[in-house]
Write a protein that holds these residues in place. Structure first.
Motif, short mmCIF file in Angstrom:
data_model
loop_
_atom_site.label_atom_id
_atom_site.label_comp_id
_atom_site.label_asym_id
_atom_site.label_seq_id
_atom_site.Cartn_x
_atom_site.Cartn_y
_atom_site.Cartn_z
N THR A 1 0.73 -1.40 -0.08
CA THR A 1 -0.15 -0.09 0.03
C THR A 1 1.04 1.42 -0.10
N ARG A 2 2.16 1.20 0.01
CA ARG A 2 3.07 2.33 0.02
C ARG A 2 2.78 3.11 -1.27
N PRO A 3 2.84 4.27 -1.61
CA PRO A 3 2.51 5.04 -2.73
C PRO A 3 3.34 4.60 -3.79
N ALA A 4 4.81 4.29 -3.70
CA ALA A 4 5.55 3.77 -4.91
C ALA A 4 5.08 2.58 -5.26
N MET A 5 4.74 1.86 -4.41
CA MET A 5 4.36 0.25 -4.85
C MET A 5 3.12 0.34 -5.69
N GLN A 6 2.11 1.09 -5.09
CA GLN A 6 0.97 1.47 -6.02
C GLN A 6 0.98 1.92 -7.18
N ARG A 7 2.03 2.99 -7.48
CA ARG A 7 2.29 3.69 -8.68
C ARG A 7 2.99 2.57 -9.73
N ALA A 8 3.84 1.72 -9.16
CA ALA A 8 4.60 0.47 -9.92
C ALA A 8 3.45 -0.32 -10.44
N ALA A 9 2.50 -0.76 -9.57
CA ALA A 9 1.36 -1.73 -9.78
C ALA A 9 0.52 -1.19 -10.99
N ALA A 10 0.19 0.10 -10.89
CA ALA A 10 -0.87 0.66 -11.84
C ALA A 10 -0.12 0.84 -13.24
N LYS A 11 1.08 1.26 -13.00
CA LYS A 11 2.04 1.30 -14.49
C LYS A 11 2.08 -0.18 -15.21
N ASP A 12 2.26 -1.16 -14.40
CA ASP A 12 2.69 -2.37 -14.96
C ASP A 12 1.54 -2.87 -15.44
N ALA A 13 0.06 -2.60 -14.81
CA ALA A 13 -1.08 -3.00 -15.49
C ALA A 13 -1.42 -2.44 -16.72
N GLU A 14 -0.86 -1.24 -16.93
CA GLU A 14 -1.00 -0.60 -18.09
C GLU A 14 -0.08 -1.12 -19.22
N PHE A 15 1.23 -1.37 -18.66
CA PHE A 15 2.03 -2.22 -19.86
C PHE A 15 1.42 -3.42 -20.17
N ALA A 16 0.88 -4.29 -19.23
CA ALA A 16 0.14 -5.71 -19.63
C ALA A 16 -0.80 -5.47 -20.48
#
Length: 209
Positions: free
Chosen positions: A189-204
């Motif tokens: 739930t850390r902001p950086a982890m959430q940013r990475a997860a959102a970007k990764d979903a876009e790349f997928a």
């Protein structure tokens, strides 16, 4: 002299998601090279020149090529000490930090692979991790000291383990005990982890289109 930029070789929904999260936590600029695992790019000669194993993550920093996720984590966290994600060499936490970074690859990953394939471990004299209970109990004892693997201090090792436990509990390979669940939630739930997860979903989604 300005340090060369990191080039990061990453595939969405893969182990390299941990490195993606770490780069977000470090807050540094880097060049991203997306590898398409579904098209088999990781097996082609261009990528095998980066990592002959055909795996992600990999990073290039100047003339240095670094593969194997714990090695990538150690390199990046030391490269950017201002982020405070790696205990210094003279810090009493440095030894435990190295221990848990290496434990991931030397014990946890082999144990998870055997468990996912429903295989028994090798005999104790040759198993790299002993038994599954050995691996899980050792981890549980450390998490009980919480809130993070090194106690009160959040480090790169938590980025590695938080992401790994998130995925392995989702696939029911690791039991979702209250302690493990609470640890995962503190990390992802850390902001950086959430940013990475959102970007990764876009790349997928881009690669699936």
């Amino acid at each position: 002299m300005m340090s060369p930029r990191i080039t990061f070789y990453h595939a969405p929904n893969s182990r390299s998601g941990g490195t993606f999260s770490l780069l977000e936590e470090l807050g540094v600029d880097y060049d991203l090279h997306l590898v398409n695992l579904k098209s088999g790019e990781q097996r082609q000669s261009a990528y095998r020149a980066i990592n002959p194993m055909g795996k992600v993550p990999a990073i290039r920093h100047g003339e240095a090529l670094i593969t194997e996720q714990p090695a990538v984590f150690l390199y990046l966290a030391d490269l950017y000490p201002e982020a405070g994600l790696a205990p210094a060499i003279d810090d009493p936490l440095r030894g435990p930090y190295l221990r848990w970074m290496v434990y991931y690859g030397s014990c946890f990953e082999p144990a998870i692979v055997d468990r996912s394939q429903q295989r028994d471990p090798a005999p104790p004299s040759t198993s790299p991790y002993g038994t599954w209970d050995d691996v899980l109990n050792t981890l549980a004892l450390q998490l009980a000291k919480g809130p993070y693997l090194l106690g009160e201090r959040f480090t790169a090792v938590d980025v590695l383990w938080g992401g790994a436990l998130h995925w392995t509990t989702m696939f029911h390979l690791v039991p979702e005990t209250p302690e493990i669940r609470a640890y995962i939630d503190r990390v992802i739930t850390r902001p950086a982890m959430q940013r990475a997860a959102a970007k990764d979903a876009e790349f997928a989604a881009q690669q699936a289109a």
